[in-house]
Write a protein that holds these residues in place. Structure first.
Motif, PDB file in Angstrom:
ATOM      1  N   GLY A  22      14.451   7.240  -8.339  1.00 13.40           N
ATOM      2  CA  GLY A  22      14.573   6.600  -7.027  1.00 13.40           C
ATOM      3  C   GLY A  22      14.506   7.572  -5.870  1.00 13.40           C
ATOM      4  O   GLY A  22      13.817   7.326  -4.869  1.00 13.40           O
ATOM      5  N   ASP A  23      15.220   8.680  -5.986  1.00 15.74           N
ATOM      6  CA  ASP A  23      15.229   9.642  -4.886  1.00 15.74           C
ATOM      7  C   ASP A  23      13.850  10.240  -4.669  1.00 15.74           C
ATOM      8  O   ASP A  23      13.404  10.420  -3.517  1.00 15.74           O
ATOM      9  N   LYS A  24      13.129  10.526  -5.733  1.00  8.06           N
ATOM     10  CA  LYS A  24      11.784  11.096  -5.605  1.00  8.06           C
ATOM     11  C   LYS A  24      10.827  10.102  -4.955  1.00  8.06           C
ATOM     12  O   LYS A  24      10.036  10.466  -4.076  1.00  8.06           O
ATOM     13  N   ILE A  25      10.894   8.856  -5.417  1.00  2.00           N
ATOM     14  CA  ILE A  25       9.986   7.848  -4.852  1.00  2.00           C
ATOM     15  C   ILE A  25      10.293   7.618  -3.378  1.00  2.00           C
ATOM     16  O   ILE A  25       9.381   7.495  -2.557  1.00  2.00           O
ATOM     17  N   SER A  26      11.579   7.574  -3.012  1.00  2.00           N
ATOM     18  CA  SER A  26      11.944   7.358  -1.610  1.00  2.00           C
ATOM     19  C   SER A  26      11.444   8.497  -0.736  1.00  2.00           C
ATOM     20  O   SER A  26      10.952   8.279   0.387  1.00  2.00           O
ATOM     21  N   ARG A  27      11.542   9.727  -1.234  1.00  2.00           N
ATOM     22  CA  ARG A  27      11.053  10.853  -0.440  1.00  2.00           C
ATOM     23  C   ARG A  27       9.536  10.828  -0.324  1.00  2.00           C
ATOM     24  O   ARG A  27       8.978  11.202   0.714  1.00  2.00           O
ATOM     25  N   GLN A  48       0.822  -1.214   0.000  1.00  2.00           N
ATOM     26  CA  GLN A  48       0.000   0.000   0.000  1.00  2.00           C
ATOM     27  C   GLN A  48       0.853   1.260   0.000  1.00  2.00           C
ATOM     28  O   GLN A  48       0.524   2.251  -0.658  1.00  2.00           O
ATOM     29  N   VAL A  49       1.950   1.250   0.734  1.00  2.00           N
ATOM     30  CA  VAL A  49       2.832   2.417   0.770  1.00  2.00           C
ATOM     31  C   VAL A  49       3.431   2.670  -0.605  1.00  2.00           C
ATOM     32  O   VAL A  49       3.486   3.821  -1.083  1.00  2.00           O
ATOM     33  N   LEU A  50       3.891   1.604  -1.288  1.00  2.00           N
ATOM     34  CA  LEU A  50       4.435   1.783  -2.634  1.00  2.00           C
ATOM     35  C   LEU A  50       3.376   2.288  -3.601  1.00  2.00           C
ATOM     36  O   LEU A  50       3.639   3.169  -4.436  1.00  2.00           O
ATOM     37  N   MET A  51       2.164   1.725  -3.513  1.00  2.00           N
ATOM     38  CA  MET A  51       1.098   2.169  -4.398  1.00  2.00           C
ATOM     39  C   MET A  51       0.762   3.636  -4.168  1.00  2.00           C
ATOM     40  O   MET A  51       0.551   4.397  -5.123  1.00  2.00           O
ATOM     41  N   ASP A  52       0.753   4.034  -2.895  1.00  2.00           N
ATOM     42  CA  ASP A  52       0.435   5.424  -2.596  1.00  2.00           C
ATOM     43  C   ASP A  52       1.520   6.363  -3.121  1.00  2.00           C
ATOM     44  O   ASP A  52       1.215   7.409  -3.704  1.00  2.00           O
ATOM     45  N   ALA A  53       2.794   6.000  -2.928  1.00  2.00           N
ATOM     46  CA  ALA A  53       3.883   6.859  -3.392  1.00  2.00           C
ATOM     47  C   ALA A  53       3.908   6.959  -4.919  1.00  2.00           C
ATOM     48  O   ALA A  53       4.044   8.052  -5.484  1.00  2.00           O
ATOM     49  N   LEU A  54       3.763   5.825  -5.616  1.00  2.00           N
ATOM     50  CA  LEU A  54       3.768   5.849  -7.076  1.00  2.00           C
ATOM     51  C   LEU A  54       2.546   6.570  -7.623  1.00  2.00           C
ATOM     52  O   LEU A  54       2.621   7.261  -8.656  1.00  2.00           O
ATOM     53  N   GLY A  55       1.416   6.407  -6.922  1.00  2.00           N
ATOM     54  CA  GLY A  55       0.214   7.105  -7.381  1.00  2.00           C
ATOM     55  C   GLY A  55       0.361   8.614  -7.270  1.00  2.00           C
ATOM     56  O   GLY A  55      -0.063   9.362  -8.167  1.00  2.00           O
ATOM     57  N   ARG A  56       0.972   9.084  -6.181  1.00  2.00           N
ATOM     58  CA  ARG A  56       1.165  10.529  -6.048  1.00  2.00           C
ATOM     59  C   ARG A  56       2.168  11.054  -7.062  1.00  2.00           C
ATOM     60  O   ARG A  56       2.021  12.169  -7.573  1.00  2.00           O
TER      61      ARG A  56
END
Length: 805
Positions: free
Chosen positions: A314-319, A265-273
């Motif tokens: 990568g840096d954007k997704i991690s943040r 869910q965290v990955l989906m939320d970050a990629l969705g944003r």
């Protein structure tokens, strides 16, 4: 994942999972697997890893800035030394402070820590880091690393042989499989006690499925932590969805499963944003991913001599991951600046005797431990059948006030017994709906093994099936538990140990030193020398302690010449200083007393010190002498049924209270009394439930007080240990008077220095010489007695001590 795919499809973005199973710790093979994933054009990595492979994966993650989400880190993670952000995120929060707060809430002073993995060792290190020297409410007495349930049983059996009767608080940090095996094996081992153990399962294993049919789980005190709140709506919806998909679903998910789901869910939320903000950012990456068929690498793990090219997003997704704020199966999911879970909640669960998991408290990283009202939920167990039409035979032993014969005038023959155990049997029989008859044991003994598997007394009648139940003050021991079953203890008392007085003897030749500790005596001796030396110094440098004495030769028996001598004399030599200190401390006075202000300050603080210390010593010595007279040394003799009784079976309350009335002071041994039955008796569960309910309602305690009042208490209860125990006075109790002495000596030295300098300044001005020269001359004079002829000019420095005595 179906729901997520539908949501992403509506945003015209679909994710595909590439799964690799890591079953090797070889760094080279693992590197090839990671590089193959990078070559597929992945946007993030998700999964659980072992401690052996974590370092390699973590290094690749930070080097190529590839986001990596894992249920939990298997070891302590050190942030990158470069100062950049860590691209690996753990979904499990750090909750070692919850363990500490729960231990403090229970009031445990010592714990035993048992663990089976690197993860448990990490939490142990965190506990040690939390424990501040001198301010810790508990200590870790033993630590044991185990690999399976057998290792734990061997350790507990050795611990039980060393100390059986003390309470043991065990923090068990292991996976759910090992934890269940250890608890079941513990209950099935007759050598191990149950009531003296309390387990705290520090891993998140309470979220696992605990089988209701395994009744051993309810036989021990168990506390643990749960991260999934089953009462929340999103959790209920998730559980219902799983039930529809798989009818065999048991209604619970493990903590690792829930954390993995939340990681998705965290990955989906970050990629969705990121997709909402920059939908074009993925197109170039998708094109490069499609070029894989043409053998074009998306991320080159072997750049040769060129610089490493990290993942562009990568840096954007991690943040974005670390800015997550959503609700998952494990509650609120948010991270702090360091990438650690924050604003999370844990639920403290208990599984007590015949009770299911009950939430007793909640713990948050901001508010700490908060207690909640508990509700006892009975475990659904299989019904236990026993014949209610049968008349059960109960064997007992006559013992005041447990079971006694009624006088003849009390009534009919069939109701000939009365006492605490008789009333207890009536209450249990009423709750179970059974009939019974009471018989007195034939040999009048509680029971011991006379030969191999042949027992006497109450235990023997149960084994021979002469009776179904034994109700008496029968102690629960290891040997008896091997052959019969016991109920929950209906009574726990402290039985007196017989004591025989010895002739009074002196404590020792130097027993007069006992009122004060060794540290105080050493400090007193040091203080005596310190005061004497300080008094000698201030008297030497203070001008008011010097006197000039004029002596003529005619006063001598053999005159040398008709001349006069002036002697500058100081009464406080080093030996006179010691004499003054000793006489003052002994409160006998001295023939020399200081006249200067600095010397009098030394005398005042020393007199005050001697007054306080002598008074304290006198009072404590008097208390010691009084206690020595009323509390004589005693010799202990255990109460046995016979001289050759097994030492493990001497705990029965097998003597009347009247046997102890002539004993002045007593020692006690804690004993648990239980109802005995044959192994596998169908009555055990019903009797246990009845006893637990009566203890909870206070019925048994009222019953015991009722019958205890009918019997005179032993005289030993009138003398408490604390009334006949005097402890020596320690240094911390009189440290204040030593502080006053040290401060007084420091003030005296300061005043002496002021006197010395002030008088030297005055004489320097009078004689018109430099102050330094005047002080140097006065210092030389202070080190010896000066003699001067009257024909000689006395000079300025001699007038400093002028005045003939």
């Amino acid at each position: 994942m179906t729901v997520h795919n539908q949501n992403i499809s509506s945003r015209r973005l679909e994710l595909q999972a590439y799964v690799d199973v890591i079953n090797t710790a070889d760094a080279f093979k693992l590197s090839r697997l990671i590089c193959n994933q990078f070559a597929r054009g992945v946007f993030a990595m998700l999964g659980a890893v072992t401690p052996e492979s974590f370092d390699t994966l973590h290094s690749y993650t930070n080097t190529f800035q590839m986001p990596f989400v894992t249920p939990w880190f298997p070891e302590k993670v050190i942030p990158p030394s470069s100062g950049l952000i860590d691209h690996a995120v753990s979904m499990r929060p750090d909750y070692h402070r919850a363990i500490v707060d729960t231990i403090v809430h229970y009031g445990w002073k010592e714990i035993i820590y048992i663990y089976d993995s690197h993860d448990g060792l990490l939490r142990l290190q965190q506990l040690y880091q939390t424990m501040q020297p001198g301010r810790t409410a508990f200590k870790i007495s033993l630590v044991k690393r185990i690999y399976n349930a057998s290792d734990a049983m061997d350790f507990l059996l050795a611990l039980e042989q060393y100390d059986r009767w003390s309470n043991k608080r065990i923090v068990l940090d292991c996976n759910a499989k090992n934890a269940k095996s250890i608890l079941v094996e513990h209950v099935r081992k007759v050598q191990l006690g149950r009531r003296t153990y309390h387990y705290m399962l520090s891993g998140l294993v309470m979220d696992d499925h605990w089988e209701d049919e395994v009744t051993e789980y309810g036989a021990l005190n168990i506390t643990g932590f749960r991260i999934v709140d089953l009462s929340r709506k999103n959790v209920k919806d998730f559980m219902e969805g799983l039930k529809r998909m798989d009818p065999r679903f048991k209604g619970t998910v493990s903590a690792q499963t829930a954390l993995m789901y939340d990681g998705v869910q965290v990955l989906m939320d970050a990629l969705g944003r990121l997709w909402k903000k920059k939908p074009d950012a993925f197109r170039s990456a998708l094109r490069r991913a499609a070029a894989q068929a043409n053998s074009t690498k998306v991320i080159d793990c072997n750049p040769g001599k060129s610089w490493v090219v990290p993942f562009e997003h990568g840096d954007k997704i991690s943040r974005l991951i670390k800015k997550t704020d959503i609700e998952g199966l494990t509650g609120n999911i948010s991270f702090n600046e360091e990438g650690h879970r924050c604003n999370f909640t844990l639920h403290v669960m208990e599984m007590t005797v015949r009770s299911a998991m009950v939430k007793v408290a909640t713990w948050t990283d901001k508010q700490g431990l908060t207690l909640v009202p508990s509700k006892n939920i009975q475990l659904p167990t299989a019904p236990v059948f026993f014949d209610t039409n049968k008349t059960y035979t109960i064997t007992t032993i006559l013992q005041d006030p447990f079971m006694m014969m009624k006088p003849v005038e009390y009534g009919q023959r069939e109701d000939q017994f009365h006492g605490f155990c008789k009333d207890l049997v009536d209450l249990i029989a009423a709750k179970l709906g059974i009939k019974y008859e009471i018989r007195v044991v034939r040999d009048g003994k509680f029971g011991k093994e006379v030969s191999h598997r042949i027992w006497s007394g109450l235990v023997g009648e149960i084994l021979r099936k002469d009776s179904e139940i034994a109700v008496a003050p029968l102690a629960i021991t290891t040997e008896r538990e091997k052959v019969i079953d016991f109920s929950e203890p209906f009574l726990t008392i402290e039985t007196p140990i017989k004591q025989a007085k010895n002739a009074k003897h002196l404590s020792g030749t130097f027993s007069f030193l006992r009122p004060l500790s060794k540290e105080i005596w050493l400090c007193v001796i040091f203080s005596f020398f310190a005061v004497s030396i300080v008094l000698f110094l201030v008297s030497r440098f203070s001008p008011y302690e010097w006197r000039s004495v004029s002596i003529t030769d005619t006063h001598l028996e053999h005159p040398i010449s008709n001349t006069n001598e002036i002697i500058l004399h100081n009464k406080f030599s080093i030996w006179n200083s010691f004499w003054f200190s000793l006489g003052s401390f002994m409160q006998q006075g001295s023939d020399v007393v200081p006249k200067s202000l600095s010397g009098r300050i030394v005398g005042i603080v020393w007199w005050f010190f001697a007054l306080i210390l002598v008074c304290s010593y006198t009072a404590n010595l008097a208390a010691y002498l009084i206690v020595e007279r009323i509390s004589q040394p005693i010799r202990y003799e255990s109460i046995n049924e016979t001289p050759n009784t097994n030492p493990d079976l001497v705990s029965d309350f097998d003597m009347s209270f009247s046997h102890y009335r002539d004993i002045r002071a007593c020692k006690y041994k804690q004993v648990n009394f239980g109802i005995a039955m044959a192994k596998g008796s169908s009555l055990r569960e019903g009797i246990n439930l009845a006893i637990v309910n009566m203890k909870k309602d206070g019925v048994i305690s009222k019953l015991w007080k009722k019958w205890l009042l009918t019997t005179n208490k032993p005289d030993c209860d009138l003398v408490k240990d604390e009334e006949t125990t005097i402890t020596e006075m320690t240094l911390s109790q009189v440290a204040g008077v030593f502080y006053v002495l040290v401060c007084g000596l420091a003030v005296a030295l300061g005043v002496a220095l002021l006197e010395f300098c002030q008088h030297g300044r005055a004489e320097a001005a009078k004689a018109n010489v430099p102050l330094r020269a005047a002080l140097r001359a006065k210092a030389k004079m202070a080190t010896h007695e000066r003699k001067t002829r009257d024909q000689e000019r006395l000079g300025w420095n001699g007038s400093a001590f002028s005045g003939v005595c």
